[in-house]
Design an enzyme around this catalytic site. Structure first.
Site, short mmCIF file in Angstrom:
data_model
loop_
_atom_site.label_atom_id
_atom_site.label_comp_id
_atom_site.label_asym_id
_atom_site.label_seq_id
_atom_site.Cartn_x
_atom_site.Cartn_y
_atom_site.Cartn_z
N ASP A 127 -10.84 2.86 4.54
CA ASP A 127 -10.80 1.88 4.34
C ASP A 127 -12.53 1.83 4.58
OD1 ASP A 127 -8.82 -0.32 3.96
OD2 ASP A 127 -8.71 0.56 6.62
N LYS A 129 0.65 -1.39 -0.37
CA LYS A 129 0.51 0.38 0.16
C LYS A 129 0.88 1.18 -0.36
CE LYS A 129 -4.25 -2.36 2.46
NZ LYS A 129 -4.12 -2.30 3.47
N GLN A 137 -4.32 -1.41 9.88
CA GLN A 137 -4.30 -2.86 9.05
C GLN A 137 -5.15 -3.79 9.93
OE1 GLN A 137 -3.55 -3.80 6.15
NE2 GLN A 137 -3.77 -5.32 6.55
N1 GUN Z 1 -7.17 -6.71 6.40
C1 GUN Z 1 -7.50 -7.26 5.17
N2 GUN Z 1 -8.49 -6.41 3.92
C2 GUN Z 1 -7.82 -5.29 4.66
C3 GUN Z 1 -8.74 -4.25 4.44
O1 GUN Z 1 -8.69 -3.98 3.10
N3 GUN Z 1 -8.36 -3.09 5.12
C4 GUN Z 1 -7.79 -3.04 6.25
N4 GUN Z 1 -7.38 -2.42 7.54
N5 GUN Z 1 -7.18 -4.43 6.83
C5 GUN Z 1 -7.47 -5.52 6.11
#
Ligand code: GUN
Length: 299
Positions: free
Chosen positions: A124, A57, A101
């Site tokens: 998100d 990311k 995350q």
């Molecule tokens: N863990 C798995 N997928 C995601 C996501 O799309 N965002 C976040 N913050 N954590 C995740």
């Protein structure tokens, strides 16, 4: 005669095109207003898969010309420490998007952490305010994976009105928001799950099938309506013939490809779209702060 095979929906190429547009718009935003989109990622603990996601990311945010900051906390971090960090990021004007995350270590309650994020920085789309905006038609952030699926579907079917869509899985992150987006696209939507009676029969009715159950190759070829569009959200690690881990989706790809009209591969389908949509949401957040819509930056 050869078996018919579905078109492969190239999510990797689509995501690259989307990131190129985002980079151009981010540059236009910065030239016009001086604002550079900023994404802050919070990683608590040292889960290797999470570390890889967060790194990717960050790298892709930098490639798009964003400011990207990664905050790491120890696996033993307390809930107060995480909340304090989120509060600092909420208050930081250089940050337009905050991503914590998941999963978090067991001593930390993910709902409290998500609730502490400023909804206008919740790229998100997990905050209840953004969930509410999604179902009520307000201007919020749409969770990245379902948004990525929708963009791939819209590319294939510019008008989805009246199509039967089945979403397999009812998670807060994927299944439920996906179903909402498909309703908004005028599909007739069924959400199927582990307690659904005759899952295969439900799936066979689908013109659009979105599989998000997290079970390797769960959807078989004879569950697919001939010509259907299949979006596979699963990313499952299974032992390969050589003993090394291999990635498979929630759909038995070769079988499904023989029946479907179009299908996303794993890897290279939905996966790359998720990060591209995270960048898109972060750019959107930066634009909104400046009172602009991203499209206004084109040309
Ligand atoms: N863990 C798995 N997928 C995601 C996501 O799309 N965002 C976040 N913050 N954590 C995740």
């Amino acid at each position: 005669m050869t078996a018919p095979t579905a078109d492969i929906i190239d999510g990797k190429a689509f995501a690259q095109g989307l990131r190129d547009r985002i980079r151009a718009r981010a540059q236009a935003l910065s030239e016009r207003t001086g604002t550079v989109p900023g994404l802050a990622a919070v990683l608590v603990g040292d889960d290797p898969a999470s570390a890889v996601y967060v790194r990717n990311k960050g790298l892709q945010a930098k490639e798009a010309g964003f400011l990207s900051v990664e905050h790491r906390l120890a696996a033993s971090a307390t809930q107060e420490e995480v909340l304090r960090l989120v509060a600092a990021l909420n208050a930081d004007p250089a940050v337009h998007g905050i991503l914590v995350q998941l999963p978090l270590p067991p001593q930390i309650d993910p709902q409290s952490v998500i609730a502490s994020i400023d909804p206008d920085k919740d790229v998100d789309g997990f905050h209840v305010v953004n969930r509410g905006r999604l179902v009520s038609g307000g201007k919020g952030f749409v969770p990245c994976t379902p948004l990525g699926c929708l963009l791939l579907l819209r590319d294939r079917h510019p008008d989805m009105a009246g199509m039967r869509a089945v979403v397999l899985g009812r998670s807060n992150i994927v299944g439920r928001p996906m179903a909402e987006l498909l309703v908004q696209a005028d599909c007739t939507v069924t959400v199927a799950h582990s307690r659904t009676r005759d899952l295969a029969e439900e799936c066979r009715r689908a013109d659009i099938l979105v599989a998000a159950v997290g079970r390797p190759e769960f959807v078989r070829g004879d569950w697919i309506k001939p010509g259907a569009t299949v979006i596979d959200v699963g990313i499952n690690r299974v032992p390969g013939p050589d003993g090394k881990a291999r990635l498979v989706g929630d759909v038995a790809f070769a079988e499904a490809r023989a029946a479907a009209g179009a299908i996303t591969p794993v890897p290279g389908g939905v996966g790359p779209m998720t990060i591209a949509c995270l960048l898109s949401n972060t750019l959107l957040s930066a634009c909104r702060r400046e009172g602009l819509e991203p499209e206004q930056l084109d040309g």
